[in-house]
Design a protein around this motif. Structure first.
Motif, PDB file in Angstrom:
ATOM      1  N   MET A 481     -65.801  39.275 -12.621  1.00  0.00           N
ATOM      2  CA  MET A 481     -65.384  38.738 -13.830  1.00  0.00           C
ATOM      3  C   MET A 481     -66.089  38.164 -14.725  1.00  0.00           C
ATOM      4  N   THR A 484     -65.537  33.677 -17.342  1.00  0.00           N
ATOM      5  CA  THR A 484     -64.746  32.659 -16.832  1.00  0.00           C
ATOM      6  C   THR A 484     -65.263  31.346 -17.231  1.00  0.00           C
ATOM      7  N   LYS A 504     -59.556  32.783 -16.128  1.00  0.00           N
ATOM      8  CA  LYS A 504     -59.886  33.849 -16.958  1.00  0.00           C
ATOM      9  C   LYS A 504     -58.385  34.198 -17.731  1.00  0.00           C
ATOM     10  N   ARG A 528     -69.113  28.316 -18.625  1.00  0.00           N
ATOM     11  CA  ARG A 528     -68.621  29.629 -18.678  1.00  0.00           C
ATOM     12  C   ARG A 528     -69.731  30.287 -17.534  1.00  0.00           C
TER      13      ARG A 528
END
Length: 658
Positions: A481, A484, A504, A528
């Motif tokens: 991902m 996030t 997320k 992040r």
């Protein structure tokens, strides 16, 4: 991670056909990443059945091997099964010994301890001759034993060699050789483990491959997984059958080992074998107690098996302690002289059976080739591990005039060296390294990019079990991902691991990162990050949830918060319990609050901004505060009911109060 290039995959469309066939979005996306786009192709990919088993008589030498063993049976000869001291060799030796004894053959089992050395040796042959042995069957070893085979023949002892290692130009003059890698062998699968080859011999002797798999699949699975063989084709089917047997009906010895390790049988997998069960069997060989592992596997009495299993677990704990001690000494040595090339460390008393694991740990930590040498008098024995694409064997060859002996391959090797040549060797191999600098950059290529957090549900995560058994050449799918937000970081396992939360698109996920210390991550709540992970089901106090096991992470470089923390660390600021308490009381009177970096000193005037930064980090690591930094300040939010926390569980506190 450092020196890692991320190759983020595109978001690939999922064919409707896969979803209509009942495959979940998560599983379907992983199948698409491996080129599987139709329902039929998915069924073929995931199928794992008896049609995978190959004819054992496709091996060159199998007919001769069966003929000689049946002759021994007719003559009532004494036979020896000769193995190796790793998990593959032990399980192979026990499997064949049990079968031969079951058909009435008087069978000795011989597995050399590590100090005796790898492979067949003349002293062992003499010992077996003294026990009346006239036929030796090797498992997981023997393919290079040219002189030893001739010596055995001179004593009237025949050899049947079963092995899976690469062959040299000259083969032993044995009665039979069964090795899928020997010239002229038409067997379709060259990737069997030693235990796999021994199993195929049993199949040929019995003529009942399915019955033999039902009987011995637990041993086949243990040896195949532990030896990191590709889990595709025949291996995948045999390991799958073995995992099922380990769950429901293992042999008494492995049953006791599963119990002693507290393994959840329903969740037992190839990973369980690799990280829980195999290390206990391997530890005995590493610490020179290999006979205990063989005794455990062959034991039929559950009470005796339980006692042996507990002993092996104790030996494995000893192995871990020895490894930790070696690593602690290695870190101290490297703090005195930070490495600039291959790491060459030597100390008296380092256990020869453990330095190989320690060398691997050093490589992982420092990202350099490592050579760990155990000194004994005027000589030393070393284990070597490479990093990147540095050819370790070529480097040792270039330094061979400084070595007594050496052997191995590009990734791993062993050596012996005179104590007074170690400094010269260290300089020589570093010079070689500078002239042959490796490409140390690695590429991380996740299979699937997850943009919809709903994909990471319990049913979707459970569906990934259809990929099992996973391992070499059939790894579990790796997901990622991007962008996030790190919500919290908490040290666990006495600081050895990090528990964190990542958010997320409004969904917060619990994550665990094994082997990563919070204090060494240089990461903070609010930053992040891109994360690469393996989703898994976590069960705690009857509650099941999805947990992301972090494999890699990369985060945004630089921020005012990071700069303040770095300054605090570099200037050696400390904060004691009293100052920490004062800061806590001030924060509880202000929070939730937004604090500008320029105003940190005003929060608690008696403390330096660096001390405040350290205090906030301690609170964050203990989950007593949630910090959300940006370019101008940090928002500090305190829970309405703070949980009780011990300062020793904060990596930052421990690091500044050693």
């Amino acid at each position: 991670m450092k020196n890692t290039v991320w190759n983020i995959p595109p978001v690939r469309p999922i064919p409707e056909e896969l979803l209509r066939a009942g495959y979940t979005p998560l599983l379907s996306s992983a199948l698409v990443a491996r080129g599987v786009t139709t329902a039929q192709a998915a069924a073929d990919w995931l199928r794992c059945g008896p049609e995978s088993l190959n004819d054992p008589f496709a091996f060159a030498g199998m007919e001769a091997a069966v003929r000689r063993i049946r002759l021994a049976q007719e003559r009532h000869e004494t036979v020896a099964v000769y193995g190796d001291y790793d998990v593959d060799g032990i399980t192979a030796a026990c499997l064949l010994t049990e079968y031969l004894r079951g058909i009435g053959l008087n069978t000795e089992i011989y597995i050399p301890d590590r100090p005796e050395g790898y492979g067949l040796n003349n002293n062992a042959i003499d010992t077996l001759r003294g026990r009346g042995v006239s036929l030796i069957v090797t498992v997981d070893t023997g393919i290079t034993a040219v002189e030893e085979t001739d010596y055995a023949a001179s004593l009237g002892i025949d050899l049947v060699i079963t092995d899976h290692h690469e062959c040299q130009s000259e083969l032993p003059q044995a009665v039979a050789i069964v090795d899928p890698k020997q010239p002229g062998c038409a067997y379709p699968d060259r990737n069997l483990a030693g235990v796999g080859v021994a199993f195929k011999l049993v199949c040929a002797l019995s003529g009942e491959p399915e019955a033999m798999l039902e009987r011995f699949s637990d041993l086949v699975a243990m040896g195949t997984v532990a030896d990191v063989m590709p889990l595709v084709g025949e291996n995948r089917y045999m390991v799958s059958a073995g995992i099922e047997k380990l769950r429901r009906d293992p042999c008494p010895g492995l049953d006791a080992l599963i119990e002693s390790n507290g393994v959840n049988r329903d969740a037992l997998s190839a990973t369980t074998i690799s990280y829980k069960l195999a290390p206990c069997i391997n530890a005995a060989g590493r610490l020179f107690h290999v006979s205990q592992s063989a005794s455990l596997v062959l034991e039929k009495d559950p009470l005796k098996a339980k006692s042996l299993a507990e002993e092996l677990c104790g030996i494995n704990r000893d192995r871990r302690e020895l490894e930790a001690d070696i690593m602690a000494e290695a870190r101290k040595l490297l703090e005195q002289e930070p490495p600039a090339g291959p790491i060459v460390l030597a100390r008296e008393g380092w256990h020869q059976g453990v330095i190989g694991i320690a060398a691997s740990r050093v490589v992982d930590k420092y990202r350099l080739p490592a050579i760990m040498i155990s000194l004994d008098g005027d000589k030393g024995k070393g284990s070597c591990r490479s990093y990147g694409d540095f050819d370790l064997f070529a480097a040792l060859t270039a330094c061979k005039d400084l070595l007594t002996t050496f052997g191995g391959h590009a990734e791993a090797a062993g050596l012996t060296i005179a104590r007074d040549r170690i400094d010269d060797f260290r300089e020589a191999i570093r010079n070689y390294y500078r002239e042959h600098l490796p490409r140390t950059q690695t590429v991380l290529s996740p299979d699937v990019r997850v943009e919809d957090p709903d994909w990471l549900s319990i049913p979707n995560t459970e569906s990934l079990e259809l990929f099992e058994p996973c391992g070499a050449e059939n790894p579990r799918p790796l997901f990622c991902m991007t962008d996030t937000r790190i919500v919290s970081l908490t040290p666990v396992g006495n600081g050895a691991h990090t528990k964190l939360q990542a958010e997320k698109n409004g969904t917060v996920f619990d994550c665990i990162w094994f082997g990563q210390n919070v204090g060494e991550l240089e990461i903070f709540p609010g930053c992040r990050a891109d994360i690469a992970f393996d989703p898994e089901i976590n069960e705690f106090r009857g509650r099941r949830s999805v947990q992301l096991q972090i494999k890699h992470m990369r985060w945004e470089p630089g921020s005012p918060w990071r700069e303040i923390l770095a300054g605090a660390e570099s200037h050696g600021y400390r904060i004691d319990r009293g100052e920490l308490g004062a800061l806590w009381r001030t924060l509880t009177s202000l929070c939730p609050a937004r604090i500008a970096y320029a105003d940190l000193a005003a929060v608690e005037p008696r403390l330096h901004p660096g001390q405040i930064a350290l205090g906030l980090r301690v609170f964050s690591e203990l989950s007593l505060a949630e910090l959300t930094p940006d370019d101008t300040g940090v928002t500090v939010a305190l829970p309405s009911r703070p949980a009780h926390a011990e300062l020793v569980h904060s990596a930052a506190w421990k690091r500044h109060h050693r």
